[in-house]
Design a protein around this motif. Structure first.
Motif, PDB file in Angstrom:
ATOM      1  N   ASN A  93      64.311  74.301  48.338  1.00 41.24           N
ATOM      2  CA  ASN A  93      65.046  75.458  47.840  1.00 41.24           C
ATOM      3  C   ASN A  93      64.305  76.687  48.354  1.00 41.24           C
ATOM      4  OD1 ASN A  93      66.887  73.884  46.359  1.00 41.24           O
ATOM      5  ND2 ASN A  93      65.446  73.742  44.664  1.00 41.24           N
ATOM      6  N   VAL A  94      65.052  77.739  48.708  1.00 40.25           N
ATOM      7  CA  VAL A  94      64.434  78.853  49.415  1.00 40.25           C
ATOM      8  C   VAL A  94      64.753  80.195  48.755  1.00 40.25           C
ATOM      9  CG1 VAL A  94      64.123  79.993  51.640  1.00 40.25           C
ATOM     10  CG2 VAL A  94      64.659  77.555  51.578  1.00 40.25           C
ATOM     11  N   ILE A  95      63.703  80.980  48.520  1.00 44.05           N
ATOM     12  CA  ILE A  95      63.848  82.360  48.087  1.00 44.05           C
ATOM     13  C   ILE A  95      63.771  83.219  49.341  1.00 44.05           C
ATOM     14  CG2 ILE A  95      62.883  84.228  46.696  1.00 44.05           C
ATOM     15  CD1 ILE A  95      61.500  81.290  45.458  1.00 44.05           C
ATOM     16  N   LEU A 155      56.247  78.352  42.176  1.00 39.77           N
ATOM     17  CA  LEU A 155      56.414  78.507  43.617  1.00 39.77           C
ATOM     18  C   LEU A 155      55.460  77.537  44.300  1.00 39.77           C
ATOM     19  CD1 LEU A 155      57.809  80.266  45.844  1.00 39.77           C
ATOM     20  CD2 LEU A 155      55.722  81.641  45.854  1.00 39.77           C
ATOM     21  N   ASP A 156      55.993  76.753  45.244  1.00 34.98           N
ATOM     22  CA  ASP A 156      55.184  75.728  45.911  1.00 34.98           C
ATOM     23  C   ASP A 156      54.727  76.133  47.312  1.00 34.98           C
ATOM     24  OD1 ASP A 156      55.636  73.732  43.783  1.00 34.98           O
ATOM     25  OD2 ASP A 156      57.704  73.823  44.495  1.00 34.98           O
ATOM     26  N   LEU A 157      55.474  77.040  47.931  1.00 34.52           N
ATOM     27  CA  LEU A 157      55.146  77.446  49.299  1.00 34.52           C
ATOM     28  C   LEU A 157      55.451  78.937  49.462  1.00 34.52           C
ATOM     29  CD1 LEU A 157      54.491  77.011  52.326  1.00 34.52           C
ATOM     30  CD2 LEU A 157      56.873  76.286  52.639  1.00 34.52           C
ATOM     31  N   LEU A 193      63.517  75.035  56.499  1.00 32.41           N
ATOM     32  CA  LEU A 193      62.958  74.524  55.245  1.00 32.41           C
ATOM     33  C   LEU A 193      64.051  73.885  54.394  1.00 32.41           C
ATOM     34  CD1 LEU A 193      60.448  77.343  54.233  1.00 32.41           C
ATOM     35  CD2 LEU A 193      59.855  74.970  54.780  1.00 32.41           C
ATOM     36  N   ALA A 194      65.213  74.511  54.372  1.00 34.56           N
ATOM     37  CA  ALA A 194      66.332  73.948  53.605  1.00 34.56           C
ATOM     38  C   ALA A 194      66.743  72.594  54.163  1.00 34.56           C
ATOM     39  CB  ALA A 194      67.511  74.919  53.626  1.00 34.56           C
ATOM     40  N   LEU A 195      66.769  72.481  55.474  1.00 33.90           N
ATOM     41  CA  LEU A 195      67.123  71.203  56.086  1.00 33.90           C
ATOM     42  C   LEU A 195      66.100  70.119  55.785  1.00 33.90           C
ATOM     43  CD1 LEU A 195      68.375  72.483  59.559  1.00 33.90           C
ATOM     44  CD2 LEU A 195      69.783  71.476  57.734  1.00 33.90           C
ATOM     45  N   SER A 220      62.830  69.512  44.153  1.00 34.39           N
ATOM     46  CA  SER A 220      62.295  69.713  45.501  1.00 34.39           C
ATOM     47  C   SER A 220      61.387  70.924  45.542  1.00 34.39           C
ATOM     48  CB  SER A 220      63.453  69.883  46.499  1.00 34.39           C
ATOM     49  OG  SER A 220      64.227  71.005  46.146  1.00 34.39           O
ATOM     50  N   LEU A 221      60.763  71.106  46.685  1.00 33.33           N
ATOM     51  CA  LEU A 221      59.817  72.199  46.885  1.00 33.33           C
ATOM     52  C   LEU A 221      60.520  73.556  46.794  1.00 33.33           C
ATOM     53  CD1 LEU A 221      57.049  72.257  49.528  1.00 33.33           C
ATOM     54  CD2 LEU A 221      58.756  74.057  49.612  1.00 33.33           C
TER      55      LEU A 221
END
Length: 245
Positions: free
Chosen positions: A33-35, A86-88, A27-29, A7-8
């Motif tokens: 994946n989130v940094i 990193l995508d976003l 974003l997680a929903l 995933s992104l």
């Protein structure tokens, strides 16, 4: 060891509270994946990470003051070692109303640190990636519309950051990376209106009287996420949340 990431992969700066925290969760929903970048609010960042994980996504805590080059580089190394790309990039962190900071802190954070963050993460961003700059109407329209004195330094610095990023669109386009911008009216429930109210009592009520409704944190965060994840939006797109009058 790198994590398998079908995933992104998204980095949200200033994500321990307020708009950044809400963006990370949303974003997680949506499957990212989130940094979670934060400067000092470790327990709050842990709470955001727990919500990201509860949504079934991977959360990475990245403590870094974006105005500190060494801390910024350490964050990028963490992203590289964990995900490889990193995508976003959501450039949400901002400031300048803090009393304990130097007089040029607003420009350091809202302009210089934004550019440096882009500089260090851009090599990790493949074609098809997105950079999204979060700003305010007072900053986006700085020099075109009246502004209260207490916010002028912040507005000028955020406008400088936005303009500097827009000047790099040819570079981003050459890499296949989009630059998107989301601008908001005064956001109900965030720290900025509270700080402005202390500096200039009555400013919040005055703004409410000018518009039918102020956007909430949820409203603004949802607009940021929808904009970031819309593949049809062209580079340079500016989305507005709340009244622009």
């Amino acid at each position: 060891m790198s994590i398998n990431h079908p995933s992104l992969i998204a980095l949200v700066t200033g994500a321990s509270r307020g708009i950044g925290a809400e963006v990370a969760q949303r974003l997680a929903l949506r499957g990212s994946n989130v940094i979670i970048n934060f400067r000092s609010k470790g327990p709050r960042a842990e709470e955001v990470a727990a919500k990201v994980r509860a949504a079934g996504r991977h959360a990475t805590l990245a403590q870094a003051d974006l105005t500190d080059g060494a801390e910024l580089q350490a964050m990028v190394t963490l992203i590289h070692d964990t995900y490889g790309q990193l995508d976003l990039l959501v450039l949400n962190a901002s400031g300048g109303l803090e009393k304990e900071k130097p007089v040029d802190y607003a420009m350091q954070l809202n302009h210089t640190a934004q550019l440096r963050t882009v500089d260090v993460v851009l090599p990790l961003m493949p074609a098809g990636s997105t950079i999204l700059f979060v700003t305010s109407h007072w900053a986006h329209f700085y020099g075109q519309q009246p502004i209260i004195a207490a916010y002028e330094t912040v507005a000028a610095s955020k406008k400088a950051g936005e303009d500097a990023l827009l000047a790099r669109v040819p570079e981003f386009t050459g890499r296949g990376v989009r630059l998107l911008i989301v601008s908001g009216d005064m956001i109900d429930g965030t720290i900025t209106p509270r700080l402005l109210e202390r500096a200039q009592p009555g400013v919040l009520a005055a703004r409410r009287s000018q518009t039918s409704m102020l956007p909430t944190v949820a409203d603004f965060a949802q607009a940021i996420v929808e904009t970031a994840l819309d593949p049809a939006l062209p580079t340079g797109y500016v989305g507005f949340v709340g009244s622009t009058d």
